[in-house]
Every structure is written in structure tokens, then in C-alpha cells.
Design a protein around this motif. Structure first.
Motif, PDB file in Angstrom:
ATOM      1  N   LEU A 168      -5.542  13.645  -5.244  1.00 47.04           N
ATOM      2  CA  LEU A 168      -4.407  14.137  -4.455  1.00 47.04           C
ATOM      3  C   LEU A 168      -4.034  13.169  -3.347  1.00 47.04           C
ATOM      4  O   LEU A 168      -2.847  12.988  -3.024  1.00 47.04           O
ATOM      5  N   SER A 169      -5.049  12.530  -2.761  1.00 50.07           N
ATOM      6  CA  SER A 169      -4.772  11.516  -1.743  1.00 50.07           C
ATOM      7  C   SER A 169      -4.016  10.331  -2.340  1.00 50.07           C
ATOM      8  O   SER A 169      -3.059   9.813  -1.754  1.00 50.07           O
ATOM      9  N   THR A 170      -4.428   9.952  -3.561  1.00 50.25           N
ATOM     10  CA  THR A 170      -3.747   8.853  -4.258  1.00 50.25           C
ATOM     11  C   THR A 170      -2.302   9.234  -4.580  1.00 50.25           C
ATOM     12  O   THR A 170      -1.380   8.425  -4.404  1.00 50.25           O
ATOM     13  N   VAL A 171      -2.099  10.472  -5.069  1.00 45.01           N
ATOM     14  CA  VAL A 171      -0.741  10.933  -5.388  1.00 45.01           C
ATOM     15  C   VAL A 171       0.152  10.858  -4.158  1.00 45.01           C
ATOM     16  O   VAL A 171       1.295  10.379  -4.215  1.00 45.01           O
ATOM     17  N   SER A 172      -0.355  11.318  -3.014  1.00 40.72           N
ATOM     18  CA  SER A 172       0.439  11.298  -1.783  1.00 40.72           C
ATOM     19  C   SER A 172       0.779   9.867  -1.371  1.00 40.72           C
ATOM     20  O   SER A 172       1.940   9.560  -1.047  1.00 40.72           O
ATOM     21  N   GLU A 173      -0.203   8.977  -1.420  1.00 38.85           N
ATOM     22  CA  GLU A 173       0.024   7.594  -1.003  1.00 38.85           C
ATOM     23  C   GLU A 173       0.966   6.875  -1.961  1.00 38.85           C
ATOM     24  O   GLU A 173       1.876   6.152  -1.535  1.00 38.85           O
ATOM     25  N   VAL A 174       0.766   7.078  -3.258  1.00 41.96           N
ATOM     26  CA  VAL A 174       1.604   6.419  -4.258  1.00 41.96           C
ATOM     27  C   VAL A 174       3.038   6.942  -4.193  1.00 41.96           C
ATOM     28  O   VAL A 174       3.998   6.168  -4.301  1.00 41.96           O
ATOM     29  N   THR A 175       3.199   8.238  -3.993  1.00 44.31           N
ATOM     30  CA  THR A 175       4.549   8.819  -3.911  1.00 44.31           C
ATOM     31  C   THR A 175       5.321   8.237  -2.735  1.00 44.31           C
ATOM     32  O   THR A 175       6.503   7.891  -2.857  1.00 44.31           O
ATOM     33  N   ASP A 176       4.662   8.100  -1.586  1.00 47.05           N
ATOM     34  CA  ASP A 176       5.325   7.508  -0.418  1.00 47.05           C
ATOM     35  C   ASP A 176       5.725   6.059  -0.704  1.00 47.05           C
ATOM     36  O   ASP A 176       6.844   5.632  -0.380  1.00 47.05           O
ATOM     37  N   ALA A 177       4.809   5.290  -1.314  1.00 43.07           N
ATOM     38  CA  ALA A 177       5.114   3.903  -1.646  1.00 43.07           C
ATOM     39  C   ALA A 177       6.236   3.818  -2.680  1.00 43.07           C
ATOM     40  O   ALA A 177       7.080   2.916  -2.641  1.00 43.07           O
ATOM     41  N   TRP A 178       6.254   4.771  -3.597  1.00 42.55           N
ATOM     42  CA  TRP A 178       7.281   4.819  -4.641  1.00 42.55           C
ATOM     43  C   TRP A 178       8.674   5.001  -4.033  1.00 42.55           C
ATOM     44  O   TRP A 178       9.631   4.315  -4.395  1.00 42.55           O
ATOM     45  N   MET A 179       8.795   5.929  -3.086  1.00 41.49           N
ATOM     46  CA  MET A 179      10.093   6.197  -2.472  1.00 41.49           C
ATOM     47  C   MET A 179      10.577   4.997  -1.658  1.00 41.49           C
ATOM     48  O   MET A 179      11.778   4.690  -1.644  1.00 41.49           O
ATOM     49  N   VAL A 180       9.651   4.307  -0.979  1.00 40.26           N
ATOM     50  CA  VAL A 180      10.026   3.094  -0.230  1.00 40.26           C
ATOM     51  C   VAL A 180      10.553   2.037  -1.201  1.00 40.26           C
ATOM     52  O   VAL A 180      11.599   1.416  -0.969  1.00 40.26           O
ATOM     53  N   MET A 181       9.813   1.811  -2.283  1.00 37.08           N
ATOM     54  CA  MET A 181      10.227   0.832  -3.286  1.00 37.08           C
ATOM     55  C   MET A 181      11.587   1.202  -3.872  1.00 37.08           C
ATOM     56  O   MET A 181      12.460   0.339  -4.052  1.00 37.08           O
ATOM     57  N   GLN A 182      11.779   2.471  -4.169  1.00 35.99           N
ATOM     58  CA  GLN A 182      13.030   2.922  -4.782  1.00 35.99           C
ATOM     59  C   GLN A 182      14.218   2.707  -3.857  1.00 35.99           C
ATOM     60  O   GLN A 182      15.292   2.286  -4.301  1.00 35.99           O
ATOM     61  N   ARG A 183      14.054   2.986  -2.556  1.00 33.60           N
ATOM     62  CA  ARG A 183      15.157   2.789  -1.601  1.00 33.60           C
ATOM     63  C   ARG A 183      15.572   1.325  -1.555  1.00 33.60           C
ATOM     64  O   ARG A 183      16.766   1.000  -1.519  1.00 33.60           O
ATOM     65  N   LYS A 184      14.585   0.432  -1.545  1.00 34.22           N
ATOM     66  CA  LYS A 184      14.893  -1.003  -1.500  1.00 34.22           C
ATOM     67  C   LYS A 184      15.584  -1.445  -2.790  1.00 34.22           C
ATOM     68  O   LYS A 184      16.529  -2.244  -2.766  1.00 34.22           O
ATOM     69  N   TRP A 185      15.124  -0.909  -3.919  1.00 33.26           N
ATOM     70  CA  TRP A 185      15.761  -1.257  -5.189  1.00 33.26           C
ATOM     71  C   TRP A 185      17.211  -0.774  -5.211  1.00 33.26           C
ATOM     72  O   TRP A 185      18.105  -1.509  -5.641  1.00 33.26           O
TER      73      TRP A 185
END
Length: 323
Positions: free
Chosen positions: A61-78
Motif C-alpha cells: 500500500l505504501s508503494t501504491v501511494s508513492e507510485v500513484t503520486d509519481a505517476w500523476m507528476v509524470m502525467q502532468r509533465k507529459w
């Protein structure tokens, strides 16, 4: 993530450019609740036999939370860069190396999103080995491309400093097209109170209009060809040269015409400038007359200026046609 966690991004909904994650506050709240539940379970004396399982779920669950946050940052930049490099051929031509780098990163991003759409499960999407590092690597690549883009915009602003008065997105909308009229929506920001340029044919600038629809023509027309920062700099110089000539002409003819007629023949800034110059001379002349013994010098000047003010009052009280 599915069915409501992803959506098509641009293009035909049945065949979009890509898929993107939607903000999912419900999932984030659920994650936080589950983490609290697991922490409570791990502190119970009855959870000894299940402790390894609980710890594993806490890590997941900690990994899911961290990865999801990183995913949204990456997506905004893309999404920001995608609208620049894929919607503007001119930008791609001017930044070919950055365009190639973005194409590679874009391909990797779209592959991730397509795989996620095909297998729309949070744990499998977020807990793959190296997934967080992959997202951080792609984000870093987008950051490098964006820095190159920013450096490119700074070179344009250095060549024509008035571009500092508009945002990156507004400047990109100008640079991203070969149409010189793309500057028109931004003229009020680039030039104080200048609403738009006057074009004669498509690529010849011959004058300016103010926000009040006042107008003056350039002494020499400017061809809107080549780099936009170059011909806009020529427009700036033509504006200054033309206003100087118009002002000089206006000041020269002030004394040869009836004042109210003169005021209506020139644009506001020229009328104000000419009036101030002649007012200064007139007041200095009144002081000279007084110093030479004319006791009525200042009274005569006051009477003349009061008459001029009254003429202006009478004029502005008249009904006027719309510009």
C-alpha cells in the motif's frame, strides 16, 4: 483504475492519442484507511501469525501511494509537453533534438498507459519491480526537455524583451505557428494600450490600433517575415520612429491651427505631449514678460488657459459618435 480511473486523451474516444489517469480521491482515501487498519492490526497480540502478511500489505500500500503520486507528476509533465510537440510542427522544426527525445519518452509513456488500460488493477500496475524508478526516470527526461524548451524561450525573450510580458504558454502560441497574426491576441500585454496591429495583406504591418480604437500608421511598413522576435523588434522600432515623427509634426503645427481643431487631428498621446510642450513654453514666456515689467503677464496667461479648459469642457459635453 477502471472503469472510472482512466479516460481517453484527445482524438477519437474510440482511438485516442493516449489514455490518462483521472484524479482518484476515493482511492487515496481508501489507501489511507487501509494503512491505518493494518497499523492497528499489527499492534494486536492476535496478529502474530499474520504479521508477515500484514507487513507485506503495508509495503504494497505504501508503494501504491508513492507510485500513484509519481505517476500523476509524470502525467502532468507529459500532457504539457505533448500539447507543444505534437500540436505544433513549427516547434518541432525549431527544436529537433528535443522533439526526438520527447518522441522516445512519449512512446514509453503511452506504452505504460496502454498496458494499464489492458490490465486495470492497482496492485499489478503499481507494484511491478522498478516501476517507481521507471516513472522517476521518465519524469526526469520530461524535466530535461522542458528545461531545453525554457532555454529556447529565453533566447526569444532576450532577442525581443517585450516577450517577458507574456507567459510561456502565450509565447509558445506565437512561436508555434507561422501566422504573424498570432501576436494579435497578446498585443495589449506586449504594448501598452495597443489592441492590435494593422496588417496590409497578410505579412505587412502598416500601423497600430489602441484599445480606444485610435489609429496611426507607420512611416515605413514592416514586413512580418522571418523569426517573429526579429520582425516584432522592427515593429517596435517603427512604432517609436513613427510616433516621434507624428509628435514632431504635431508640435510644429500647434501654433498654426485653432487649438480644438488641432487636438482632434492627432492621437491622444501626441495631443498630450504637444500641449505639455507648448504649455511649458507659454508659462516660461509669461514669467519672461513679468520679469520685463509686464504686470499683466500672468493674468493674461491664466485667462488664456482658463479659456482653453472651458473649450475642452464644452467639447466633451457635446454628443459624440461612437468610434
Amino acid at each position: 483504475f477502471m472503469p472510472n480511473g482512466m479516460r481517453p486523451y484527445k482524438g477519437d474516444p474510440q482511438n485516442p492519442r493516449a489514455y490518462v489517469l483521472m484524479p482518484n480521491e476515493e482511492m487515496k482515501q481508501m489507501l489511507e484507511d487501509h494503512v491505518l487498519t493494518l497499523q492497528s492490526m499489527s499492534s494486536s497480540k492476535y496478529a502474530v501469525k499474520l504479521l508477515d502478511t500484514i507487513k507485506r500489505w503495508e509495503r504494497n500500500l505504501s508503494t501504491v501511494s508513492e507510485v500513484t503520486d509519481a505517476w500523476m507528476v509524470m502525467q502532468r509533465k507529459w500532457m504539457y509537453l505533448e500539447s507543444i510537440f505534437l500540436d505544433s510542427d513549427d516547434i518541432r522544426l525549431q527544436l529537433p533534438e528535443e522533439a526526438k527525445k520527447f518522441d522516445r519518452a512519449d512512446k514509453a509513456f503511452k506504452k505504460i498507459m496502454q498496458t494499464t488500460r489492458d490490465q486495470p488493477y492497482v496492485l499489478s500496475a503499481c507494484c511491478q519491480d522498478g516501476r517507481l524508478e521507471e516513472f522517476k526516470s521518465l519524469t526526469a527526461e520530461f524535466d530535461r526537455i522542458q528545461k531545453s524548451l525554457t532555454d529556447y524561450l529565453d533566447t526569444k525573450r532576450s532577442a525581443f524583451p517585450r516577450f517577458y510580458l507574456i507567459s510561456d504558454d502565450e509565447l509558445l502560441s506565437i512561436l508555434g505557428t507561422s501566422d504573424p497574426k498570432a501576436v494579435q491576441p497578446h498585443m495589449l500585454k506586449l504594448f501598452d494600450n495597443c489592441k492590435e496591429l494593422e496588417f496590409q495583406r497578410d505579412r505587412v504591418v502598416v500601423g497600430m490600433y489602441s484599445d480606444e480604437n485610435e489609429h496611426f500608421r507607420f512611416h515605413q511598413p514592416v514586413r512580418a517575415e522571418g523569426a517573429v522576435e526579429d520582425w516584432m523588434r522592427n515593429v517596435d522600432e517603427a512604432m517609436q520612429d513613427s510616433l516621434q515623427r507624428i509628435s514632431k509634426n504635431g508640435v510644429y503645427h500647434y501654433a498654426t491651427k485653432e487649438r480644438m481643431q488641432w487636438l482632434q487631428e492627432y492621437i491622444g498621446m501626441v495631443a498630450i505631449l504637444g500641449t505639455q510642450i507648448w504649455w511649458t513654453w507659454s508659462v516660461e514666456d509669461a514669467f519672461r514678460k513679468v520679469s520685463e515689467g509686464d504686470k499683466n503677464g500672468m493674468k493674461s496667461e491664466l485667462k488664456k488657459e482658463s479659456s482653453q479648459v472651458n473649450d475642452l469642457v464644452d467639447f466633451v459635453l457635446q454628443p459624440v459618435d461612437r468610434l
